[in-house]
Design a protein around this motif. Structure first.
Motif, mmCIF file in Angstrom:
data_model
loop_
_atom_site.group_PDB
_atom_site.id
_atom_site.type_symbol
_atom_site.label_atom_id
_atom_site.label_comp_id
_atom_site.label_asym_id
_atom_site.label_seq_id
_atom_site.Cartn_x
_atom_site.Cartn_y
_atom_site.Cartn_z
ATOM 1 N N TRP A 1 -6.754 -9.394 23.240
ATOM 2 C CA TRP A 1 -7.932 -9.483 24.099
ATOM 3 C C TRP A 1 -8.880 -8.342 23.764
ATOM 4 C CZ3 TRP A 1 -8.681 -5.271 27.300
ATOM 5 C CH2 TRP A 1 -7.565 -4.479 27.561
ATOM 6 N N VAL B 1 -12.820 -11.075 26.659
ATOM 7 C CA VAL B 1 -12.433 -12.179 25.795
ATOM 8 C C VAL B 1 -10.922 -12.133 25.646
ATOM 9 C CG1 VAL B 1 -12.751 -13.273 23.550
ATOM 10 C CG2 VAL B 1 -14.622 -11.941 24.551
ATOM 11 N N LEU C 1 -18.951 -13.158 18.246
ATOM 12 C CA LEU C 1 -19.659 -12.757 19.465
ATOM 13 C C LEU C 1 -21.120 -12.410 19.210
ATOM 14 C CD1 LEU C 1 -16.870 -10.627 21.173
ATOM 15 C CD2 LEU C 1 -17.560 -12.963 21.714
ATOM 16 N N ASN D 1 -16.445 -20.038 27.030
ATOM 17 C CA ASN D 1 -15.475 -20.143 28.107
ATOM 18 C C ASN D 1 -14.573 -21.344 27.880
ATOM 19 O OD1 ASN D 1 -14.169 -19.436 30.402
ATOM 20 N ND2 ASN D 1 -15.798 -20.018 31.798
#
Length: 97
Positions: free
Chosen positions: A76, A37, A53, A95
């Motif tokens: 990230w 991610v 998530l 995405n």
């Protein structure tokens, strides 16, 4: 066309054509439960990210690297789901988000 729209279009096309799961682009990742991610705001905490998530499955492992000098998140993370099918849900839904 942005990346998310391209993924959605590809998924819809696979459904229209009746492509089997084994022939789908998802099959390339069928043995991995890890998701990368990127582009995260550094103000987000681990809990914030895991909360988002976890909508797609049980988070089994999580790595949110921080800068060694400043201690700030690097923007990230890696997330491992308990069930690999959760990676497909997460990738399809996040995405390009």
């Amino acid at each position: 066309m942005n990346n998310m729209a391209a993924v959605q279009k590809l998924n819809e096309r696979e459904l229209e054509l009746g492509i089997t799961p084994e022939a789908s682009w998802h099959a390339k990742y069928k043995d991995s439960a890890w998701v990368y991610v990127g582009g995260l705001a550094t103000e987000l905490s681990e809990g914030d990210i895991i909360c988002v998530l976890s909508q797609f499955g049980e988070v089994e492992d999580f790595n949110y690297p921080r800068d060694k000098k400043t201690g700030k998140p690097r923007g990230w993370c890696w997330c491992k789901y308990e069930d690999q099918r959760s990676t497909i849900l997460a990738v399809d839904n996040l995405n390009g988000a």
